[in-house]
Design an enzyme around this catalytic site. Structure first.
Site, short mmCIF file in Angstrom:
data_model
loop_
_atom_site.label_atom_id
_atom_site.label_comp_id
_atom_site.label_asym_id
_atom_site.label_seq_id
_atom_site.Cartn_x
_atom_site.Cartn_y
_atom_site.Cartn_z
N ASP A 18 0.89 -1.23 0.00
CA ASP A 18 -0.06 -0.03 0.06
C ASP A 18 0.78 1.45 -0.04
O ASP A 18 0.35 2.31 0.77
CB ASP A 18 -0.83 -0.03 1.09
CG ASP A 18 -2.00 -1.27 1.02
OD1 ASP A 18 -1.73 -2.10 0.17
OD2 ASP A 18 -2.80 -1.25 2.08
N LYS A 104 -6.71 -5.26 -3.18
CA LYS A 104 -7.70 -5.64 -1.70
C LYS A 104 -8.49 -4.37 -1.10
O LYS A 104 -8.14 -3.26 -1.63
CB LYS A 104 -6.74 -6.21 -0.74
CG LYS A 104 -5.68 -4.97 -0.14
CD LYS A 104 -4.85 -5.49 0.81
CE LYS A 104 -3.96 -4.41 1.51
NZ LYS A 104 -4.86 -3.24 2.03
N CYS A 143 -1.70 -2.27 7.76
CA CYS A 143 -2.01 -3.36 6.54
C CYS A 143 -0.43 -4.00 6.53
O CYS A 143 -0.57 -5.49 6.24
CB CYS A 143 -2.13 -2.55 5.36
SG CYS A 143 -3.91 -1.98 5.27
C1 VGL Z 1 -4.65 1.16 5.72
C2 VGL Z 1 -5.87 2.47 7.10
C3 VGL Z 1 -6.77 2.24 6.10
C4 VGL Z 1 -3.01 0.60 5.27
C5 VGL Z 1 -5.53 0.91 4.78
O1 VGL Z 1 -2.83 0.56 4.26
O2 VGL Z 1 -2.25 0.52 6.31
N1 VGL Z 1 -4.72 1.79 6.79
N2 VGL Z 1 -6.68 1.28 5.29
#
Ligand code: VGL
Ligand code: ZN
Length: 188
Positions: A18, A104, A143
């Site tokens: 991410d 995802k 994540c």
């Molecule tokens: C994430 C908060 C909400 C991440 C994803 O990728 O760590 N954090 N959605």
């Protein structure tokens, strides 16, 4: 800093979690110094390419009214909405043309923090002889943590690239590192 390709051996994989615009300063869910992981991870990308190690990049990729958003009663500001500029992988991340993108967070009924959560990733990697994951990205305490713990539960060795990740909160980051170590991940 320069990472040597000799860090890697056959059966390794580089997993970038991410590394998206919305998680960097100026984004919708900005992580302090989140953009500083890019240069670090570019060094690991270069070394992985030299060693012929596969590179996977996950992306949080939510529907517009995702249940994790505050306006839906969830914990997070609206972020990484599918096909918006903020959902793009960081433009300075030097991904090779043959990177595997893993999407995802698309489900309407539940969030998916881990790259292994209902993506089919574990059997896929095992079928390709992958034994060890080098993991970096955002966020350390969300994540990245979920992905590392699932990787360990699936029996993969894990090397967490500490300089290549940043937490949403400092305390959460410290706790995440402790949880990863307890699960058998190597923090380096
Ligand atoms: C994430 C908060 C909400 C991440 C994803 O990728 O760590 N954090 N959605
Ligand atoms: Zn999300």
């Amino acid at each position: 800093m320069s990472v040597s390709s000799s860090e890697f051996r056959p059966g390794d994989l580089l997993m970038l979690v991410d590394v998206q615009v919305d998680f960097c300063p100026g984004g919708a869910l900005p992580i302090e110094q989140g953009d500083e992981v890019v240069a670090v991870l570019n060094d690991w990308i270069r070394a992985a390419r030299e060693a012929g190690i596969p590179i996977y990049a996950s992306r949080d990729w939510h529907p517009r009214s995702h249940l994790s958003f505050k306006e839906q009663g969830g914990p997070w500001p609206t972020h990484c909405v599918q096909d918006t500029p903020g959902a793009r992988l960081h433009p300075n991340l030097e991904l090779p043309a043959n990177v595997e993108i893993l999407t995802k967070g698309t489900r309407f009924d539940q969030d998916q923090n881990s790259a292994f959560d209902q993506t089919g990733l574990a059997p896929w990697l095992k079928g390709r002889g992958i034994k060890r994951l080098f993991v970096g990205g955002l966020a350390l305490d969300v994540c990245v943590l979920a992905t590392v713990l699932d990787a360990r539960a699936e029996g993969f060795e894990v090397v967490l690239l500490r300089e290549g990740t940043r937490p949403v909160t400092q305390e959460g980051g410290d706790q995440a590192l402790e949880k990863m170590r307890r699960a058998g991940a190597l923090v380096r």
